[in-house]
Design an enzyme around this catalytic site. Structure first.
Site, mmCIF file in Angstrom:
data_model
loop_
_atom_site.group_PDB
_atom_site.id
_atom_site.type_symbol
_atom_site.label_atom_id
_atom_site.label_comp_id
_atom_site.label_asym_id
_atom_site.label_seq_id
_atom_site.Cartn_x
_atom_site.Cartn_y
_atom_site.Cartn_z
ATOM 1 C CE LYS A 300 21.266 90.799 26.325
ATOM 2 N NZ LYS A 300 20.755 89.681 27.103
ATOM 3 C CG ASP A 336 17.396 87.930 26.385
ATOM 4 O OD1 ASP A 336 17.744 86.987 25.647
ATOM 5 O OD2 ASP A 336 18.176 88.830 26.756
HETATM 6 P P1 NAP Z 1 24.388 91.019 34.280
HETATM 7 O O1 NAP Z 1 23.491 92.116 33.798
HETATM 8 O O2 NAP Z 1 25.844 91.240 34.371
HETATM 9 O O3 NAP Z 1 23.847 90.575 35.715
HETATM 10 C C1 NAP Z 1 24.513 89.627 36.498
HETATM 11 C C2 NAP Z 1 23.689 89.337 37.750
HETATM 12 O O4 NAP Z 1 24.382 88.305 38.447
HETATM 13 C C3 NAP Z 1 23.560 90.515 38.684
HETATM 14 O O5 NAP Z 1 22.310 90.467 39.296
HETATM 15 C C4 NAP Z 1 24.667 90.243 39.716
HETATM 16 O O6 NAP Z 1 24.402 90.783 40.988
HETATM 17 C C5 NAP Z 1 24.549 88.724 39.789
HETATM 18 N N1 NAP Z 1 25.721 88.111 40.365
HETATM 19 C C6 NAP Z 1 26.966 88.069 39.814
HETATM 20 N N2 NAP Z 1 27.793 87.399 40.638
HETATM 21 C C7 NAP Z 1 27.063 87.021 41.717
HETATM 22 C C8 NAP Z 1 27.358 86.308 42.922
HETATM 23 N N3 NAP Z 1 28.592 85.848 43.148
HETATM 24 N N4 NAP Z 1 26.358 86.098 43.799
HETATM 25 C C9 NAP Z 1 25.118 86.565 43.555
HETATM 26 N N5 NAP Z 1 24.773 87.239 42.441
HETATM 27 C C10 NAP Z 1 25.743 87.468 41.535
HETATM 28 O O7 NAP Z 1 24.207 89.713 33.386
HETATM 29 P P2 NAP Z 1 22.871 89.206 32.692
HETATM 30 O O8 NAP Z 1 22.831 89.642 31.276
HETATM 31 O O9 NAP Z 1 21.724 89.537 33.563
HETATM 32 O O10 NAP Z 1 23.106 87.623 32.667
HETATM 33 C C11 NAP Z 1 22.977 86.837 33.823
HETATM 34 C C12 NAP Z 1 23.152 85.368 33.462
HETATM 35 O O11 NAP Z 1 22.133 84.949 32.573
HETATM 36 C C13 NAP Z 1 24.458 85.075 32.757
HETATM 37 O O12 NAP Z 1 24.968 83.867 33.226
HETATM 38 C C14 NAP Z 1 24.066 84.940 31.309
HETATM 39 O O13 NAP Z 1 24.916 84.077 30.601
HETATM 40 C C15 NAP Z 1 22.683 84.321 31.457
HETATM 41 N N6 NAP Z 1 21.860 84.598 30.277
HETATM 42 C C16 NAP Z 1 21.419 83.531 29.582
HETATM 43 C C17 NAP Z 1 20.629 83.728 28.470
HETATM 44 C C18 NAP Z 1 20.127 82.537 27.710
HETATM 45 O O14 NAP Z 1 19.761 82.699 26.545
HETATM 46 N N7 NAP Z 1 20.067 81.361 28.315
HETATM 47 C C19 NAP Z 1 20.281 85.023 28.056
HETATM 48 C C20 NAP Z 1 20.749 86.107 28.807
HETATM 49 C C21 NAP Z 1 21.543 85.876 29.925
HETATM 50 P P3 NAP Z 1 24.873 92.290 41.366
HETATM 51 O O15 NAP Z 1 23.919 93.216 40.694
HETATM 52 O O16 NAP Z 1 24.777 92.314 42.845
HETATM 53 O O17 NAP Z 1 26.275 92.453 40.849
#
Ligand code: NAP
Length: 509
Positions: A300, A336
């Site tokens: 992204k 998003d």
């Molecule tokens: P990302 O860029 O990989 O970010 C993941 C986030 O989760 C980071 O802030 C990470 O913290 C945090 N995290 C991971 N494991 C954790 C834990 N055990 N405890 C606390 N924080 C934790 O992923 P993303 O694109 O932002 O996506 C995040 C979520 O949103 C995913 O589940 C994704 O499927 C969902 N999402 C949904 C949609 C939708 O259309 N509904 C769209 C986009 C994303 P750190 O920085 O400290 O590692």
């Protein structure tokens, strides 16, 4: 005897170790409407026993077209016999009713005169397989054309996205050669769907109730009903999602259903693009051509540098999830952002609301900038205080530690970490009380996450991640097509895909 050009567009490849299993699966496919079956006789413990299966199946279903092959182990098959024995088994397969046989180029070169045996009795397909990669294909085809045959089959392994383009271009560049060309492997999956669209004779599918014979195969049902391989015209518009991993994405189920609902000559494909292959994908996208695509983890942010025009909000967020091409220029947007603000604004007035964003990754960034733009008073929390502080600073929010946030009450909480997502369904950021009256969980697999269930028990209003998914997907559809999105059809497809009624997206072995 039908020419290869008149064969059905989808062949189901059947490779089983016993004749009983081969017959059972062949029957099952024919009963479900398939008419073109490849029998991998070399997969049988005793390949000769396949001859009886051919006879038995054709006695019951005379209209079935059987393509028999008995690939030698030197050419990645399982047959350990000599070339003479291989020819003898294929001869018996033809006598039993096989309308076509597939012989590897290596055998054909070693026994060119013996191929005469099949003339006028069955269609001869010469095949080239490469399990390592996709070499210079014109050279491969030149080699093959030296041996006369009714059709030629070039099957390679895709190591990078542009290998799809190379195999597809081969068929398009030789319209007079009856040719089947595709690349195996998950990266090569788009070539399986598009092969007939680019002039290939047919493509291969896995049986519906068993593993396929090659990596990247999906069932004929999926090729026909999800990707509509047979219905796409030569001018079909190609869309897709780039991701790594990509196989669990529900976007192909949702967008293909949308194209189908609007009767569009378009297809949406899963493109496996590894982190170092983004440039290669863009080269392929330019030439294939790809009309637009969704972008997800891990591309992204990096995609931005390949785009000519990026919408202002996406530029500030620093992430694009939607790309399309207009007037020769690649454009990018972030759907998003409305995926968060639109569902949330059904529950409260964003401009007046205090909102806690949990997380600091890409999705949290989209939420933070979109909600700040909408006038919300923002706080951000997460497990890494330094990253939380950096994001808070970038969008004018208050950074808070988890324990501080836990004792306050916000109008809404937007959860943007992967906690609670399948298979870690028992994880939750706030194990006790959830500090908000409206709780939005971006995680949509499962639909009812632990956070959503706890929020309901607490009397909070909830927004499920699927609402965001649908909002961003419908906006993508509208950007790409200029048409209104068939939301109900897309929602149904998403729920079916999440419920697992869909099949796994492809065979990976
Ligand atoms: P990302 O860029 O990989 O970010 C993941 C986030 O989760 C980071 O802030 C990470 O913290 C945090 N995290 C991971 N494991 C954790 C834990 N055990 N405890 C606390 N924080 C934790 O992923 P993303 O694109 O932002 O996506 C995040 C979520 O949103 C995913 O589940 C994704 O499927 C969902 N999402 C949904 C949609 C939708 O259309 N509904 C769209 C986009 C994303 P750190 O920085 O400290 O590692």
């Amino acid at each position: 005897m039908p020419s290869p050009e008149s064969f059905p567009r989808i062949a189901v490849a059947l490779g089983f170790s016993t004749p009983e299993k081969l017959l059972e699966h062949a029957r099952r496919e024919v009963v479900s409407g398939e008419t073109f079956l490849e029998f991998r006789l070399d997969c049988l413990d005793e390949p000769e026993q396949g001859v009886g299966v051919i006879r038995g199946l054709l006695a019951a279903y005379p209209d079935a077209t059987i393509l028999a092959t008995c690939r030698r182990h030197q050419n990645h098959g399982r047959f350990n016999g000599s070339v003479e024995e291989q020819i003898r088994i294929l001869d018996a397969a033809v006598a039993a009713g096989s309308r076509a046989i597939d012989i590897e180029i290596e055998t054909a070169e070693a026994a060119t005169t013996k191929l005469e045996l099949f003339r006028g009795r069955a269609r001869l397909l010469l095949s080239y397989h490469n399990y390592e990669g996709t070499p210079a294909l014109e050279t491969v085809l030149r080699r093959m054309l030296r041996v006369p045959a009714d059709a030629y089959k070039v099957v390679t392994t895709a190591r990078k996205p542009s290998d799809n383009l190379r195999v597809l271009a081969l068929a398009r560049a030789h319209p007079r050669v009856p040719l089947m060309a595709l690349a195996m492997g998950e990266i090569g999956f788009p070539s399986r769907v598009l092969s007939p669209v680019f002039g290939g004779l047919y493509t291969y599918a896995a049986p519906s109730a068993a593993e396929g014979t090659a990596a990247g195969q999906v069932s004929a049902r999926q090729l026909r009903h999800l990707y509509r391989t047979e219905k796409l015209s030569r001018d079909a518009r190609v869309y897709g999602v780039i991701a790594d991993p990509v196989r669990h994405s529900i976007s192909p189920a949702v967008h293909n259903r949308a194209f189908q609902a609007r009767r569009m000559d378009a297809v949406y494909l899963p493109f496996l693009v590894q982190p170092a292959q983004l440039k290669d994908f863009m080269t392929m996208a330019e030439s294939l051509p790809v009309a637009g695509f969704s972008v997800t983890i891990p591309h992204k942010q990096k995609i931005v540098r390949y785009l000519d025009i990026v919408e202002p909000l996406a530029r500030r967020i620093g992430a694009v999830n939607t790309v399309w091409r207009r007037a020769g220029k690649w454009r990018g947007a972030n759907t998003d952002a409305p995926g968060i603000t639109v569902p949330l604004s059904k529950h409260l007035r964003l401009a007046r609301a205090s909102i806690l964003v949990v997380g600091n990754g890409g999705a949290a960034r989209s939420a933070a900038f979109a909600l700040a733009d909408a006038g919300a008073t923002l706080a951000i929390t997460g497990r890494n205080p330094d990253r939380v502080r950096a994001l808070a600073k970038a969008c004018g929010a208050e950074p808070v530690l988890r324990d501080q946030a836990a004792v306050r009450t916000f109008d809404a909480l937007v959860h943007a970490t992967s906690l609670g997502m399948c298979p870690n369904v028992n994880e939750i950021f706030f194990p006790e009380r959830i500090p908000a009256s409206v709780v939005f969980d971006m995680v949509y697999n499962p639909l009812d996450t632990l956070l959503i269930r706890r929020a309901r028990e607490q009397g909070a209003e909830v927004v499920q991640g699927i609402e965001m998914f649908l909002e961003q997907a419908t906006r993508q559809f509208e950007i790409w097509t200029g048409d209104s999105a068939p939301r109900a059809a897309m929602q149904k497809a998403a729920l079916e895909a999440l419920a697992g009624s869909g099949e796994p997206i492809m065979n990976s072995k």
